[in-house]
Write an enzyme that holds these catalytic residues in place. Structure first.
Site, mmCIF file in Angstrom:
data_model
loop_
_atom_site.group_PDB
_atom_site.id
_atom_site.type_symbol
_atom_site.label_atom_id
_atom_site.label_comp_id
_atom_site.label_asym_id
_atom_site.label_seq_id
_atom_site.Cartn_x
_atom_site.Cartn_y
_atom_site.Cartn_z
ATOM 1 N N THR A 13 7.843 -1.774 -22.057
ATOM 2 C CA THR A 13 6.885 -0.719 -22.396
ATOM 3 C C THR A 13 6.774 0.326 -21.290
ATOM 4 O O THR A 13 6.039 1.299 -21.427
ATOM 5 C CB THR A 13 5.485 -1.325 -22.644
ATOM 6 O OG1 THR A 13 5.155 -2.113 -21.479
ATOM 7 C CG2 THR A 13 5.461 -2.199 -23.869
ATOM 8 N N GLY A 14 7.485 0.118 -20.194
ATOM 9 C CA GLY A 14 7.389 1.045 -19.057
ATOM 10 C C GLY A 14 8.331 2.234 -19.202
ATOM 11 O O GLY A 14 9.125 2.321 -20.151
ATOM 12 N N VAL A 16 10.966 3.145 -17.453
ATOM 13 C CA VAL A 16 12.394 2.803 -17.389
ATOM 14 C C VAL A 16 12.775 1.825 -18.502
ATOM 15 O O VAL A 16 13.816 1.976 -19.145
ATOM 16 C CB VAL A 16 12.745 2.209 -16.005
ATOM 17 C CG1 VAL A 16 14.174 1.665 -15.985
ATOM 18 C CG2 VAL A 16 12.577 3.269 -14.915
ATOM 19 N N CYS A 132 16.667 5.066 -7.501
ATOM 20 C CA CYS A 132 17.067 6.274 -8.245
ATOM 21 C C CYS A 132 17.624 7.388 -7.353
ATOM 22 O O CYS A 132 18.645 8.007 -7.677
ATOM 23 C CB CYS A 132 15.879 6.798 -9.052
ATOM 24 S SG CYS A 132 14.339 6.830 -8.131
ATOM 25 N N GLN A 159 11.198 14.513 -5.771
ATOM 26 C CA GLN A 159 11.257 13.464 -6.785
ATOM 27 C C GLN A 159 10.163 13.580 -7.846
ATOM 28 O O GLN A 159 8.995 13.815 -7.539
ATOM 29 C CB GLN A 159 11.213 12.087 -6.110
ATOM 30 C CG GLN A 159 12.415 11.856 -5.211
ATOM 31 C CD GLN A 159 12.449 10.488 -4.555
ATOM 32 O OE1 GLN A 159 12.753 10.387 -3.383
ATOM 33 N NE2 GLN A 159 12.163 9.426 -5.293
ATOM 34 N N HIS A 245 15.071 14.091 -10.545
ATOM 35 C CA HIS A 245 14.967 14.191 -9.084
ATOM 36 C C HIS A 245 15.971 15.234 -8.579
ATOM 37 O O HIS A 245 17.119 15.266 -9.042
ATOM 38 C CB HIS A 245 15.354 12.865 -8.415
ATOM 39 C CG HIS A 245 14.348 11.759 -8.574
ATOM 40 N ND1 HIS A 245 13.126 11.906 -9.182
ATOM 41 C CD2 HIS A 245 14.406 10.467 -8.160
ATOM 42 C CE1 HIS A 245 12.478 10.748 -9.140
ATOM 43 N NE2 HIS A 245 13.234 9.855 -8.524
ATOM 44 N N ASN A 318 16.187 10.884 -13.272
ATOM 45 C CA ASN A 318 15.912 9.667 -12.506
ATOM 46 C C ASN A 318 15.671 8.455 -13.383
ATOM 47 O O ASN A 318 15.950 7.325 -12.973
ATOM 48 C CB ASN A 318 14.702 9.891 -11.598
ATOM 49 C CG ASN A 318 13.495 10.383 -12.357
ATOM 50 O OD1 ASN A 318 13.512 11.461 -12.944
ATOM 51 N ND2 ASN A 318 12.455 9.580 -12.387
#
Ligand code: A2P
Length: 339
Positions: A13-14, A16, A132, A159, A245, A318
């Site tokens: 669910t994040g 990434v 990253c 970033q 980034h 990123n």
């Protein structure tokens, strides 16, 4: 490649994790069954995959039964605890956290740079996905190092907030909205307001005066490039950008590399796109890099203050190349050559 695999995504669910699921689908990874895992906070949520809404399951010690491949992006503490459990259950782990990156028994891989290191996973069952900002830097350094041997890199990063996670993306959006509506600005994720600000602070400060993010760039670069002699001096900075980034690189090489030669080498390099036509206002930008997987490089010019110096500007998404795509690329090599 006829086999299909049971794949778990830890942290699905994040910022990434969601991108990992998207990359698996986009790249047509041979998934027989997808298992999205997160904390109890995500109970009741679903993740869409190939037109289906899959319920998110709570990560437990029993989550990995029958799993062939586990992609982790739920922070170092979760990886430290659960990656060995996943391996014990028979899975190979590709871990996006910093937990295992500097372990000498665990490969740290960027497929365009050191795909051959993947085989070392057989020792522990774990492959680490680099930081990253390091990933997009080494994709560009590799062809230049092969041609002219890099002695030293001075890098300053710009970033995006998505590198911190989904909460930071929401915090920037909320702060911008609050400012435009004359409301109180709430700061939770960062120690200062990030909207319309710049924070020279990523991860924690260490005793040597650098941040952990800066030292990750130093150590991870040496490990991925397989050359301890490359010196890296880093300043990592958070800027109010959602995705992508940017990095200003100053490179000193042993042998002379003209900007023309560097441009030609980079034009041929895997995963790299040269965007370098300043006369037409063409240079890499986060808005252009976001949503795709190439590392963009431009502003390639000589550093006239030293005999063998180059300046470059490097931008990548990123969350994609800097995290999810790189992990899925590793998994692709894994299933092609090892599983
Ligand atoms: P959750 O949303 O349930 O907290 P991000 O990097 O965007 O902050 O996302 C972190 C991801 O890691 C989320 O999917 C989050 O799930 C998950 N996560 C964080 N802590 C745990 C934990 N202790 N167990 C399982 N998943 C976790």
């Amino acid at each position: 490649m006829s086999r299909a695999y049971k794949v778990a995504v830890v942290g699905a669910t994040g910022a990434v994790g969601r991108q990992m699921v998207e990359c698996l689908e986009e790249r047509n990874f041979p998934v027989a069954e997808l298992k999205p895992l997160a904390s109890e906070r995500s109970l009741g949520r679903t993740v869409s995959f190939r037109g289906e809404e899959l319920p998110v399951e709570v990560l437990t010690r029993e989550s990995f039964a029958g799993v062939d491949l586990a992609l982790f992006s739920a922070g170092a503490a979760v990886s430290r605890e659960y990656a060995p459990i996943a391996v014990q259950a028979g899975a190979v782990v590709v871990d996006n956290s910093s937990a295992w990156r500097m372990d000498p028994d665990i490969p740290l891989v960027v497929p365009e740079v050191n795909p051959g290191d993947i085989g070392l996973y057989q020792k522990t069952g774990i492959i680490a996905n680099p930081n990253c900002s390091t990933i997009q830097m080494v994709v560009v350094l590799k062809p230049l190092h092969d041609a002219a041997t890099i002695k030293r890199v001075v890098v300053s990063t710009y970033q995006a907030v998505s590198g911190t996670g989904q909460k930071a993306v929401e915090e920037l959006a909320d702060q911008v909205r609050a400012l435009f509506n004359n409301q109180e600005v709430v700061t939770k994720v960062y120690p200062h307001r990030i909207a319309f600000n710049v924070l020279p602070h990523i991860d924690v400060f260490l005793e040597n005066g650098y941040t952990k993010e800066e030292m990750k760039m130093v150590y991870e670069t040496k490990k991925i490039m397989g050359d301890d002699r490359i010196e890296v001096s880093a300043t990592t900075v958070r800027v109010p950008v959602f995705y992508g980034h940017s990095e200003a690189l100053n490179i000193e090489t042993e042998r002379k590399l003209t900007p023309e030669r560097a441009r030609a080498l980079l034009a041929e390099a895997p995963g790299v796109k040269v965007v370098d036509d300043p006369g037409k206002n063409r240079y890499p930008m986060p808005l252009e890099a976001a949503g795709q997987d190439l590392t963009l490089v431009g502003r390639i010019r000589e550093d006239f203050t030293i005999p063998n110096g180059l300046n470059l500007w490097v931008v990548a998404d990123n969350v994609r190349k800097g995290a999810a795509t790189n992990a899925v690329q590793i998994a692709e090599i894994l299933v092609r050559d090892y599983l």
